[in-house]
Design an enzyme around this catalytic site. Structure first.
Site, PDB file in Angstrom:
ATOM      1  N   HIS B 255       0.861  -1.176   0.000  1.00  0.00           N
ATOM      2  CA  HIS B 255       0.000   0.000   0.000  1.00  0.00           C
ATOM      3  C   HIS B 255       0.897   1.224   0.000  1.00  0.00           C
ATOM      4  CE1 HIS B 255      -3.087   2.878   1.241  1.00  0.00           C
ATOM      5  NE2 HIS B 255      -3.962   1.979   0.836  1.00  0.00           N
ATOM      6  N   ASP B 307      -7.948  -5.213   0.752  1.00  0.00           N
ATOM      7  CA  ASP B 307      -8.498  -6.054  -0.308  1.00  0.00           C
ATOM      8  C   ASP B 307      -8.230  -7.533  -0.060  1.00  0.00           C
ATOM      9  OD1 ASP B 307      -9.618  -4.057  -2.004  1.00  0.00           O
ATOM     10  OD2 ASP B 307      -7.595  -3.499  -2.608  1.00  0.00           O
TER      11      ASP B 307
END
Lengths: 370, 370
Positions: B255, B307
């Protein structure tokens, strides 16, 4: 904590990418792939310039011929997409219909390479742009006509007439000016979306969303409405007095980059004058444009931009005002795709930071106690 | 020449806006309007959190009741929009259908205030998200059911079943985690489009375009496909060996902000373990997830993101994989609108610069000489 830097508001003056596509300078210079815009306007055509923007070099004869044939051959819009436009109904704003049609087309276009997808999108955007008022209004789509070039075809689809000579030459130039303008808001939007590795249709749909905004795409339409509202050169001063005292923005003036003049507006102004001269002695539209321009420059130091002088050209060509922004899109899609490709070629997800100014570590309060 | 500064690639670490909506920190802290995400997950519901994100404070009873009623009341999607989705045909990717439907809805929605437009959009996005596979496939739309809250309704529309208890509680939390995440690529796209003063639907359509990209929205679907492909916890190491040697990105990891852990993934991992525990002794799915996570951390130092752990939760709830990204959108639209409002409240057109690396002053060469 990684290093953070604070950018000026609106990213003004912040270099976010390297590009080889185009360069616009505050002093009024604009080059496409190294060629000054006036050089191209005087010598090249639309397809040649589009090829240049997309590929980086001017095409030779066979490259140009192949590029032009593909554009002409790919103009067939699937029936389902026209049906979707029709479903939007006659009250839809054309730019909304165009964005929806582009998104729909991206949903059904099954071409397998990025290059094929882009050629299809570029060819069809112009057909959709020309039909994004007609078809929702229940009229039959007006598709491209064989044997016409890109500009002639778009103008034919927009107006139902085949234009030739100086009028067509001017329209083609205006399209060339709308084709590309480095990191304008819609092209930057396209690059942000491209950086997620979304497909070209998704990126173009987002570009069209940005064009919806009156600070970007709506300006040519707004400029024409203003010109019609003012009506006479003699009324320019009074109109601006009122606009200034109301604190209203005068549409068609000012640009993030150009502070002295917009070279595209300068050329369009020449063309507008000549178009009118060829039509007869009535030059009121030109004098109207010039009078507002002069007042804006003398009183505010703000120059006219492309939208301001493109609008009366479109008007003289008999194009309906709500189609001005769709025309912008039909040309700009070539620039968008050049930016898409440049972004993807050396991609990094565009994901900036924000400075958080709010509280931290608040405790939840039960609803009975609020 | 105005002052220019050069931003790092992808605008990484560049502060482009001030925000009071949310803050994500590299050390794994995430707050919404000042409330740590765990505090909200343990105490608040979806509507309450959405109200908070949009308005800046937790609602009192009457504010919450009005907000929830409006969300429930505005869920009716015009027939024309379903017809448009149907026209896209059964092979359409759901996220393409959702983007097209959102754009179409924006073309026909005639609410007159920005607040009314946004409430309509927020309510309908969830209905469209749930129906963006069904309707193009020719099935009847499955609208919201009276008496269910936002999360329960979305899960009902997605699966055809009314879920309750822990499963519903978890789904609601996952939606809350997807709701907002400061300047992620789609929210930044929304702000760029908002800065042109385009309407909320145009901005949300552009957000959906960004979500199409596998580097942003597609990751929960990709993560689930990977989990199914690996299949067994014991096969994790071999799968990753191959992925690393092929130079393939492992989806669901890494990320831009979080370098140690993603706090939302940590919570989802707890929920997944508990969901499985309540289902019986088979914890292979959890062990599979954990084994890949462990390998990725030990070998690459890359943590799992939201996710990665949202995907198996959606899977256990019986949701079809191509709907995972539409669910993301149904939740994120609340964050998008908060960013839209914040951008417009103190707007300046987002229009960065590029550094031009190409030639200048080239002369046109006639085509015969190329």
């Amino acid at each position: 904590m990684p290093v953070q830097v604070r950018a000026p508001r609106g990213l003004a003056g912040v270099i976010v990418a390297e590009t080889r596509i185009a360069k616009s300078d505050s002093d009024g210079a604009l080059v496409y792939r190294g060629y000054p815009i006036r050089e191209l306007a005087e010598n090249a055509g639309f397809e040649e310039t589009a090829y240049l923007i997309l590929n980086g070099t001017l095409p030779n004869r066979s490259q140009l011929s192949e590029f032009s044939s593909t554009l002409a051959a790919e103009g067939g819009v699937p029936y389902a997409v026209y049906e979707i436009m029709r479903r939007l109904g006659k009250d839809v704003r054309p730019i909304d219909a165009l964005r929806t049609a582009c998104s729909a087309l991206g949903s059904v276009d099954r071409r397998s390479t990025v290059a094929a997808v882009q050629a299809s999108l570029e060819a069809k955007m112009s057909v959709l742009a020309a039909n994004c008022r007609r078809v929702p209004a229940g009229e039959k789509p007006r598709g491209p006509r064989e044997g016409l070039g890109f500009a002639a075809n778009l103008l034919y689809m927009l107006t139902g007439k085949v234009h030739e000579g100086y009028d067509l030459w001017v329209f083609e130039r205006v399209l060339m000016f709308y084709m590309e303008h480095d990191l304008n808001a819609s092209s930057f939007t396209v690059r942000v979306v491209a950086s997620t590795l979304a497909d070209p249709y998704a990126a173009a749909t987002a570009g069209l969303a940005a064009l919806k905004g009156p600070l970007h795409g709506g300006a040519n339409e707004g400029a024409m409405r203003m010109l019609l509202e003012v009506g006479e050169p003699e009324k320019a001063r009074r109109y601006l007095d009122k606009a200034f005292s109301d604190g209203r923005k005068v549409i068609g003036f000012g640009h993030r980059v150009y502070k002295k003049f917009d070279p595209r507006a300068v050329l369009c102004k020449e063309y507008l004058r000549e178009m009118l001269r060829r039509r007869g002695p009535d030059d009121r539209l030109f004098r109207l444009c010039e009078s507002i321009e002069k007042e804006m420059w003398e009183r505010k130091g703000i120059p006219a931009n492309l939208d301001y002088y493109a609008a009366p050209i479109f008007y003289l060509l008999g194009i309906e005002i709500p189609l001005y922004t769709p025309i912008f899109a039909a040309a700009r899609v070539f620039g968008w795709m050049a930016h898409y490709n440049e972004q993807v070629a050396e991609n990094k997800l565009i994901r900036p930071d924000a400075e958080y100014l709010g509280a931290v570590d608040l405790r939840y309060v039960p609803i009975a106690n609020r």
